[in-house]
Structures are given as structure tokens and as C-alpha cells.
Design a protein around this motif. Structure first.
Motif, PDB file in Angstrom:
ATOM      1  N   ASN A 170       0.803  -1.085  -0.066  1.00  0.00           N
ATOM      2  CA  ASN A 170      -0.012   0.012   0.074  1.00  0.00           C
ATOM      3  C   ASN A 170       1.015   1.384  -0.055  1.00  0.00           C
ATOM      4  O   ASN A 170       1.418   1.824   1.138  1.00  0.00           O
ATOM      5  CB  ASN A 170      -0.809  -0.065   1.221  1.00  0.00           C
ATOM      6  N   LYS A 171       1.264   1.803  -1.328  1.00  0.00           N
ATOM      7  CA  LYS A 171       2.046   2.911  -1.046  1.00  0.00           C
ATOM      8  C   LYS A 171       1.396   4.382  -0.958  1.00  0.00           C
ATOM      9  O   LYS A 171       2.019   5.096  -0.976  1.00  0.00           O
ATOM     10  CB  LYS A 171       2.623   2.794  -2.776  1.00  0.00           C
ATOM     11  N   SER A 172       0.119   4.098  -0.675  1.00  0.00           N
ATOM     12  CA  SER A 172      -0.809   5.679  -0.183  1.00  0.00           C
ATOM     13  C   SER A 172      -0.432   5.802   1.201  1.00  0.00           C
ATOM     14  O   SER A 172      -0.732   6.933   1.558  1.00  0.00           O
ATOM     15  CB  SER A 172      -2.210   5.168  -0.493  1.00  0.00           C
ATOM     16  N   LYS A 173       0.156   4.884   1.909  1.00  0.00           N
ATOM     17  CA  LYS A 173       0.575   5.097   3.706  1.00  0.00           C
ATOM     18  C   LYS A 173      -0.737   5.221   4.249  1.00  0.00           C
ATOM     19  O   LYS A 173      -0.818   5.892   5.385  1.00  0.00           O
ATOM     20  CB  LYS A 173       1.491   6.718   3.503  1.00  0.00           C
ATOM     21  N   SER A 174      -1.743   4.795   3.852  1.00  0.00           N
ATOM     22  CA  SER A 174      -3.153   5.010   4.612  1.00  0.00           C
ATOM     23  C   SER A 174      -3.442   3.836   5.528  1.00  0.00           C
ATOM     24  O   SER A 174      -4.187   3.956   6.583  1.00  0.00           O
ATOM     25  CB  SER A 174      -4.285   5.004   3.670  1.00  0.00           C
ATOM     26  N   ASN A 175      -2.441   2.824   5.377  1.00  0.00           N
ATOM     27  CA  ASN A 175      -2.736   1.389   6.382  1.00  0.00           C
ATOM     28  C   ASN A 175      -4.136   1.312   6.324  1.00  0.00           C
ATOM     29  O   ASN A 175      -4.636   0.950   7.442  1.00  0.00           O
ATOM     30  CB  ASN A 175      -2.270   1.895   7.887  1.00  0.00           C
ATOM     31  N   LYS A 176      -4.855   1.089   5.020  1.00  0.00           N
ATOM     32  CA  LYS A 176      -6.244   0.633   4.937  1.00  0.00           C
ATOM     33  C   LYS A 176      -6.198  -0.651   4.217  1.00  0.00           C
ATOM     34  O   LYS A 176      -5.301  -0.874   3.380  1.00  0.00           O
ATOM     35  CB  LYS A 176      -7.004   1.553   4.410  1.00  0.00           C
ATOM     36  N   GLY A 177      -7.346  -1.391   4.076  1.00  0.00           N
ATOM     37  CA  GLY A 177      -7.494  -2.613   3.511  1.00  0.00           C
ATOM     38  C   GLY A 177      -6.627  -3.921   3.956  1.00  0.00           C
ATOM     39  O   GLY A 177      -6.070  -3.643   4.999  1.00  0.00           O
ATOM     40  N   THR A 178      -6.882  -5.134   3.211  1.00  0.00           N
ATOM     41  CA  THR A 178      -6.646  -6.305   3.683  1.00  0.00           C
ATOM     42  C   THR A 178      -5.665  -6.766   2.310  1.00  0.00           C
ATOM     43  O   THR A 178      -6.076  -6.907   1.277  1.00  0.00           O
ATOM     44  CB  THR A 178      -7.655  -7.311   3.819  1.00  0.00           C
ATOM     45  N   GLY A 179      -4.238  -7.261   2.573  1.00  0.00           N
ATOM     46  CA  GLY A 179      -3.441  -7.909   1.699  1.00  0.00           C
ATOM     47  C   GLY A 179      -3.957  -9.112   0.967  1.00  0.00           C
ATOM     48  O   GLY A 179      -4.038  -9.105  -0.217  1.00  0.00           O
ATOM     49  N   LEU A 180      -4.289 -10.073   1.841  1.00  0.00           N
ATOM     50  CA  LEU A 180      -4.537 -11.398   1.449  1.00  0.00           C
ATOM     51  C   LEU A 180      -6.006 -11.632   2.437  1.00  0.00           C
ATOM     52  O   LEU A 180      -5.818 -11.890   3.654  1.00  0.00           O
ATOM     53  CB  LEU A 180      -3.520 -12.197   1.680  1.00  0.00           C
TER      54      LEU A 180
END
Length: 327
Positions: A170-180
Motif C-alpha cells: 500500500n504505497k498510499s501510506k493509509s494503512n487501510k485494506g487487507t492484503g490477502l
């Protein structure tokens, strides 16, 4: 006169032999080259290029998602082996796509999938393969799953599903979402015996999530017996989150996490948060002192039993409300 005739005869035989040898060598070389070309053509015939599904004259687009899905659909319908993303190229996408049963999606060297927007990026069907790529989240609004498996495909012991040699960042630096993300909720929905190998997940809210929900009506769903080898987790709020129960009707058990390397940061809160039973976590944790506060890094809920943690985590950073968990 006889001697001269003999010499001429031997000379003629010699010339004929040399001619035959040269002819055979020439034919062998041509045949070998033709054989190599034929093999290369056969290999190319089994590989589908995304660029073949771009209709504009330039062969470029601001959104490759449609072309990628069309290439995958063609590969699946024509029984081709793989879809290939070109080396050293960035493929920007603005919507998600599905890697269908029997299709391999292979990234070329240094090829990148750049994700703009908020949506589930890549759904992996049973018996499909993804390898050798980088997926970059570019948009801070992103809060979905990057790689997603759903239990309605019923991944049994015979499945050939693989996800390997990937970097998800996540290059946006938001620390959101799930990788896997692995998810099962439905009548006999399950994900089992899938292999995940050499995957780095950086900068998400949750790096890896396994979630099995009660499907009701007296039926079961489960996420069991999957292998996660040599996983790297960096700068994620939650490293591994397992949601389920100790046993049926919604079980998430017997999953093996080996060779973990986890880098904690000031944004990290949990290394492992788990329900269920007989899961194993093996590896190294780095810089636990960077985590703000004194909350536990590992949480085994009351719905846990016989999980095993073999990582360098202090006992006072582990909360265990389950039974017979080992650490």
C-alpha cells in the motif's frame, strides 16, 4: 595408368563422403533450429498477452483491467496455459478482475499492477495460479481486499491453487485494506490445502485474514489446512487475523504459518489475533518496542484451543483466554 585411375577413384569417394557429411551437418542444424522454433511457437501458443486485447492503435491504455480480464477469459475458454504481463511495465487498473479456474497469471520481471480506486482487486478461483508480481495500492481511499479467495469454490485436497513470489504494498501510506483474504460463508463452503509462498505484504490494516462464518441451516463452512510459507509482513496494523470457532459450524483450523518475518512499526497493534484451533505460527518479530502502548501483541480469544506460537514475543505481550494454547 592404373595408379592414376585408382587415385581418381579414391579422390571421388573422398569428395562424395565429405559432401554427405556436410549435407548431414547442414540438415541437422536446420532441423535443430526448426525444432527450437517449433518448441518456442508451441510455448507461445500456450501464452496469452494482455496487449493483444487492447483495441486502440497505440497499444496503451489508462486502465488495463478490461484487457486483463479479457485475456484471462480467452485463456480459460481456449484452454491456454497462462496470461503474461510484460516485463518492466506498469499496468494501471481502475476495477478488479478474476483469475479463472485453470489459468495462470504470470507477471514479467519488474512488471507492476498499479491500483487506483477502492474495490476488490484480484479474485482467485480454484486451480488458478498467480506468481512473480508486484501489486501497488496507489489511492488512499482503498479499503478492500487485494487478493481474495471465496469458499464457494470448495478448495479441496486435489486443488492446484497457488499464490507465490508476490509483493503487495500500500504505497498510499493509509494503512487501510487487507492484503490477502480468505472467506467462507455458505453451505459447505471451504478453503483448504492452498499454498501461499514467498509473499510480502506492506502497509495494510490487515496483512492476512482468514474468516469462516456460520452458514446456518445445519450446514458448515471452514478454512482449514492452508500453508503460508516465508511470508513477510511489514507496517500493518494487524498481521494475521483468524476469525471462526474452535470447530464446526465455522472452523478456521490447522493453518500453518512458517518462516514468518514480521516488522512492527508505530502503526502496528497486533501481530496475531486468533479464534479457532490447531493453527501454528513460526517466525521472527522485529522492533516490538516501536508499538505504542502496552496492549498485547498476540490475542488468543476464548474460542481458541491448541494453537501454537513459536515466535520471539514476550509472555506479557500475549493474551490467552483459550485452552491449551502453547507459546
Amino acid at each position: 595408368m592404373k595408379i592414376k585411375n585408382v587415385r581418381i577413384r579414391y579422390m571421388a569417394i573422398f569428395v562424395i563422403n565429405i559432401t554427405i557429411v556436410l549435407y548431414l551437418m547442414w540438415n541437422t542444424e536446420i532441423w535443430g533450429s526448426a525444432h527450437v522454433v517449433q518448441n518456442n511457437l508451441s510455448q507461445q501458443e500456450d501464452t496469452v498477452a494482455v496487449e493483444d486485447f487492447i483495441t486502440n492503435e497505440s497499444g496503451q491504455t489508462e486502465d488495463y483491467s478490461k484487457a486483463i480480464q479479457q485475456a484471462i477469459d480467452f485463456c480459460a475458454s481456449q484452454k491456454k496455459e497462462k496470461v503474461k504481463l510484460r516485463a518492466n511495465k506498469v499496468y494501471t487498473i481502475k476495477s478488479g478482475f478474476t483469475v479463472k479456474k485453470g489459468v495462470e497469471l504470470e507477471f514479467g520481471t519488474n512488471s507492476v499492477l498499479a491500483v487506483k480506486g477502492n474495490y476488490r482487486v484480484l479474485t482467485v478461483e480454484k486451480d488458478s495460479v498467480i506468481r512473480n508480481g508486484t501489486i501497488q495500492i496507489m489511492d488512499p481511499v482503498f479499503q478492500s481486499e487485494v487478493i481474495f479467495l471465496k469458499g464457494n469454490d470448495q478448495y479441496d485436497a486435489s486443488n492446484k491453487t497457488r499464490v507465490e513470489n508476490m509483493t503487495i504494498i500500500n504505497k498510499s501510506k493509509s494503512n487501510k485494506g487487507t492484503g490477502l483474504s480468505l472467506y467462507a460463508k455458505g453451505k459447505w463452503h471451504n478453503i483448504s490445502f492452498v499454498q501461499f509462498e514467498n509473499i510480502s505484504i506492506v502497509g495494510f490494516k490487515t496483512a492476512i485474514q482468514l474468516k469462516a462464518e456460520n452458514p446456518g441451516a445445519g450446514t458448515y463452512s471452514w478454512i482449514n489446512a492452508n500453508r503460508f510459507g516465508n511470508m513477510t509482513i511489514d507496517d500493518c496494523v494487524i498481521g494475521i487475523h483468524i476469525i471462526g470457532s474452535i470447530t464446526i459450524p465455522n472452523e478456521s483450523s490447522g493453518n500453518l504459518f512458517t518462516g514468518l518475518q514480521v516488522q512492527l512499526t508505530e502503526r502496528s497493534k497486533r501481530l496475531v489475533q486468533a479464534d479457532s484451533s490447531y493453527n501454528k505460527f513460526d517466525g521472527m518479530v522485529w522492533d516490538a518496542q516501536r508499538v505504542i502502548g502496552s496492549e498485547p501483541l498476540v490475542v488468543f480469544s476464548a474460542k481458541t484451543e491448541n494453537n501454537k506460537l513459536d515466535m520471539n514475543v514476550a509472555a506479557n505481550r500475549i493474551s490467552d483466554k483459550g485452552r491449551d494454547n502453547k507459546y
